[in-house]
Write a protein that holds these residues in place. Structure first.
Motif, PDB file in Angstrom:
ATOM      1  N   PHE A 128       0.837  -1.201   0.000  1.00 30.19           N
ATOM      2  CA  PHE A 128       0.000   0.000   0.000  1.00 30.19           C
ATOM      3  C   PHE A 128       0.874   1.255   0.000  1.00 30.19           C
ATOM      4  N   THR A 129       1.949   1.194   0.829  1.00 28.52           N
ATOM      5  CA  THR A 129       2.878   2.331   0.860  1.00 28.52           C
ATOM      6  C   THR A 129       3.564   2.499  -0.486  1.00 28.52           C
ATOM      7  N   ASP A 130       3.997   1.342  -1.066  1.00 30.28           N
ATOM      8  CA  ASP A 130       4.629   1.414  -2.383  1.00 30.28           C
ATOM      9  C   ASP A 130       3.666   1.962  -3.416  1.00 30.28           C
ATOM     10  N   LYS A 131       2.419   1.498  -3.320  1.00 29.44           N
ATOM     11  CA  LYS A 131       1.417   2.005  -4.254  1.00 29.44           C
ATOM     12  C   LYS A 131       1.215   3.498  -4.067  1.00 29.44           C
ATOM     13  N   LYS A 132       1.172   3.905  -2.795  1.00 31.94           N
ATOM     14  CA  LYS A 132       0.987   5.327  -2.511  1.00 31.94           C
ATOM     15  C   LYS A 132       2.186   6.127  -3.004  1.00 31.94           C
ATOM     16  N   ASP A 133       3.400   5.579  -2.739  1.00 30.39           N
ATOM     17  CA  ASP A 133       4.605   6.253  -3.225  1.00 30.39           C
ATOM     18  C   ASP A 133       4.621   6.313  -4.742  1.00 30.39           C
ATOM     19  N   LEU A 134       4.266   5.176  -5.358  1.00 30.21           N
ATOM     20  CA  LEU A 134       4.245   5.137  -6.819  1.00 30.21           C
ATOM     21  C   LEU A 134       3.238   6.121  -7.369  1.00 30.21           C
ATOM     22  N   GLN A 135       2.085   6.209  -6.706  1.00 33.31           N
ATOM     23  CA  GLN A 135       1.068   7.155  -7.154  1.00 33.31           C
ATOM     24  C   GLN A 135       1.569   8.586  -6.999  1.00 33.31           C
ATOM     25  N   GLN A 136       2.252   8.841  -5.872  1.00 33.18           N
ATOM     26  CA  GLN A 136       2.798  10.186  -5.661  1.00 33.18           C
ATOM     27  C   GLN A 136       3.861  10.502  -6.698  1.00 33.18           C
ATOM     28  N   ARG A 137       4.736   9.506  -6.985  1.00 37.17           N
ATOM     29  CA  ARG A 137       5.759   9.724  -8.011  1.00 37.17           C
ATOM     30  C   ARG A 137       5.112   9.969  -9.371  1.00 37.17           C
ATOM     31  N   TYR A 138       4.103   9.134  -9.671  1.00 35.18           N
ATOM     32  CA  TYR A 138       3.417   9.275 -10.956  1.00 35.18           C
ATOM     33  C   TYR A 138       2.755  10.646 -11.065  1.00 35.18           C
ATOM     34  N   ASP A 139       2.087  11.055  -9.990  1.00 32.78           N
ATOM     35  CA  ASP A 139       1.428  12.363 -10.015  1.00 32.78           C
ATOM     36  C   ASP A 139       2.445  13.483 -10.189  1.00 32.78           C
ATOM     37  N   LEU A 140       3.569  13.372  -9.462  1.00 29.32           N
ATOM     38  CA  LEU A 140       4.597  14.410  -9.557  1.00 29.32           C
ATOM     39  C   LEU A 140       5.176  14.472 -10.965  1.00 29.32           C
TER      40      LEU A 140
END
Length: 565
Positions: A128-140
């Protein structure tokens, strides 16, 4: 006659019998007989009673025997039941042992399942954290790519000249020895124009670069200058600063990322706090190619006219986290800085490391003013602090590095403990002034082109000298009749040997086609023709017209760049 009629009385005396011997004898024995009879009767009664009792006892015995038999049967039954119970108990004990073993196995299995559950929960949390991080990276990344701010006409025009004219021109010539540094300086000047036009609040501030070794406390030093806890730069034991950050005074706190496309994206504080080297490395590409720098506006303590630049840590020999792009970024941003604060961490070094000295020496021409902060002073005893400052001072003076001051400082306590030269707060107060950034950009562009003009002049002077030597050689050859038909003298032979490589004298420094090779195998006329051709090529090679043309083209680029500004 019975006994009763013969004897009477209590003592058994007999009355009414003649007093004869027989009768006396009879009277004598009759009482005992009577007593015997009574005893017999008594015994008979007792016998009968005993017999009766014996009968009763026999009956009781029979009853008891019957009861005993019943009891024995009951006991036998109980024994059977007991034996069966023992067997059942043994079986139950075996079952119990089996159940206990099964319970232990189930408990172990339960613990294993619980452990697996915890592992799965942790893995789920990590995913979930990786997904959240990945989503944050993707959004950025998505926002950085899609953010396309309209570049100002001034910056766009200057950037076009830089990319399409200056850089191709600089790469096509080789008159300037420090050409790479000149290109970096020119790029820094153009980038600075973009910065001051896109970040109006930073336009006229004194730019102070923060650099130093990894984990020396650069970011924590800037944090100690912030007013309030609205935002903090990321700090930690790992390599933190991955993207250079401008930090300047502003009434409100906000973090803006500037994309390579000229756009601006807002970065949440919680995301920016995670932009360490490790976090950026997970992008699998250099995020700095997309977001070259960020700008943070937040209240600073009495430093309204200072803009800090937090640069990536420097320590190429101790960590693979330091990259060539880190060094290039440091060089480019130092071009924009008016001053440099070099930070040393007392926890890791306590002195000026060799790598720090090399960096300061290599970038001395880019550093206008230098101040050294020996950070984390709270980790050392008070008695050691002055010794550390003196050692740093000795190293700086040994390598001829100018500085305005050295201090021991604690970012944790926001406290300056001691100093040599000017104090930190005095220096920052002195630096806390406005600058004409546009005039500084123009001066930097002028300085870069002046380097080229000087190099062109030196090249013209060198070529004129070499052209004069070549012309003198031609006159010498004409004087000895080297080109006259039928001439054959020792001077000509000596020159032929010189240009054919047979002479011990030095060869000319410039040989475009190297036509001296193989002259021994050619005829004398061919040798003379080659000498004439060689002299002609030298005269062309040492002509200054091409250099003058290059200088004039550089002047036209220079003029058009200044016209834009």
């Amino acid at each position: 006659m019975n006994e009763e009629s013969i004897c009477s009385g209590q003592d058994g005396q007999c009355f009414g019998l003649p007093d004869t011997a027989s009768f006396r004898f009879l009277r004598t024995i009759l009482p005992p007989f009577r007593r015997l009879g009574d005893g017999y009767n008594s015994l008979l009664d007792s016998y009968r009673d005993v017999k009766k009792r014996v009968g009763l006892l026999s009956q009781q015995q029979e009853d008891l025997e019957s009861q005993i038999r019943d009891k024995c049967e009951a006991i036998n039954k109980l024994q059977c039941r007991y034996d069966a119970t023992l067997l059942e108990k043994h079986r139950l004990e075996q079952d119990m042992e089996g159940l206990v073993a099964q319970q232990k196995a189930l408990s172990a299995q339960r613990e294993q399942l619980q452990s697996e559950k915890q592992g799965l929960l942790a893995e789920n949390d990590a995913l979930f954290t990786d997904k959240k991080d990945l989503q944050q990276r993707y959004d950025l990344v998505s926002r950085a790519i899609s953010a396309r701010g309209d570049a100002t006409p001034k910056y766009q025009a200057l950037s076009d000249i830089l990319e399409n004219e200056f850089l191709p021109f600089a790469n096509s010539i080789s008159v300037l020895k420090g050409e790479a540094d000149a290109i970096i300086r020119m790029r820094g000047a153009v980038d600075q124009l973009r910065v001051i036009e896109s970040m109006a609040r930073f336009m006229d501030k004194t730019v102070v670069a923060l650099s130093g070794g990894f984990s020396s406390g650069k970011s924590s030093f800037i944090n100690s200058m912030l007013s309030g806890n609205t935002i903090k730069l990321p700090v930690g034991l790992e390599r933190m600063t991955a993207i250079p950050a401008y930090v300047g005074h502003g009434e409100e706190t906000r973090i803006l990322g500037y994309s390579v496309n000229g756009g601006v994206v807002e970065i949440p504080a919680h995301l920016y706090s995670r932009l360490s080297h490790a976090y950026v490395k997970a992008f699998d590409f250099n995020l700095r190619d997309l977001l070259p720098y960020v700008a943070i506006e937040t209240p600073l303590r009495d430093l309204a006219n200072i803009s800090f630049i937090d640069l990536p840590g420097y320590d190429p020999g101790a960590s693979d986290a330091y990259t060539d792009s880190d060094d290039l970024a440091a060089s480019e941003f130092l071009e924009q800085a008016h001053a440099l604060i070099w930070v040393i961490g007392l926890d890791s070094n306590g002195t000026l490391p060799r790598s720090d000295i090399e960096f300061l020496v290599d970038h001395a021409d880019r550093v206008e003013r230098l101040y050294v902060v020996v950070n984390k002073a709270d980790l050392r005893p008070e008695a050691d602090r002055s010794g550390v400052m003196e050692e740093v001072r000795d190293n700086l003076e040994l390598f001829g590095i100018d500085y305005e001051g050295i201090c021991v400082y604690s970012s944790e306590r926001s406290k300056e403990f001691d100093y040599l030269g000017d104090s930190l707060m005095e220096t920052l107060s002195k630096w806390n002034s406005q600058h004409n950034s546009l005039a500084e950009i123009i001066a930097e562009i002028d300085a870069v082109f002046e380097l080229y003009y000087q190099a062109f002049d030196e090249e013209v002077e060198r070529r004129n000298t070499m052209y004069g030597h070549t012309h003198n050689l031609e006159l010498d050859l004409l004087e000895i009749g080297a080109f006259n038909e039928g001439s054959n003298n020792q001077s000509l032979s000596e020159m032929l040997r010189m240009y054919s490589g047979q002479s011990s004298r030095s060869k000319p420094a410039y040989s475009p086609n190297d036509k001296r090779q193989g002259l021994d195998e050619e005829s004398r006329d061919e040798k003379i023709d080659n000498i004439k051709s060689y002299i002609s090529e030298l005269k062309v090679a040492y002509s200054v017209e091409s250099v003058e043309a290059q200088k004039n083209y550089a002047k036209s680029i220079h003029k058009r760049m200044l016209a834009i500004l």
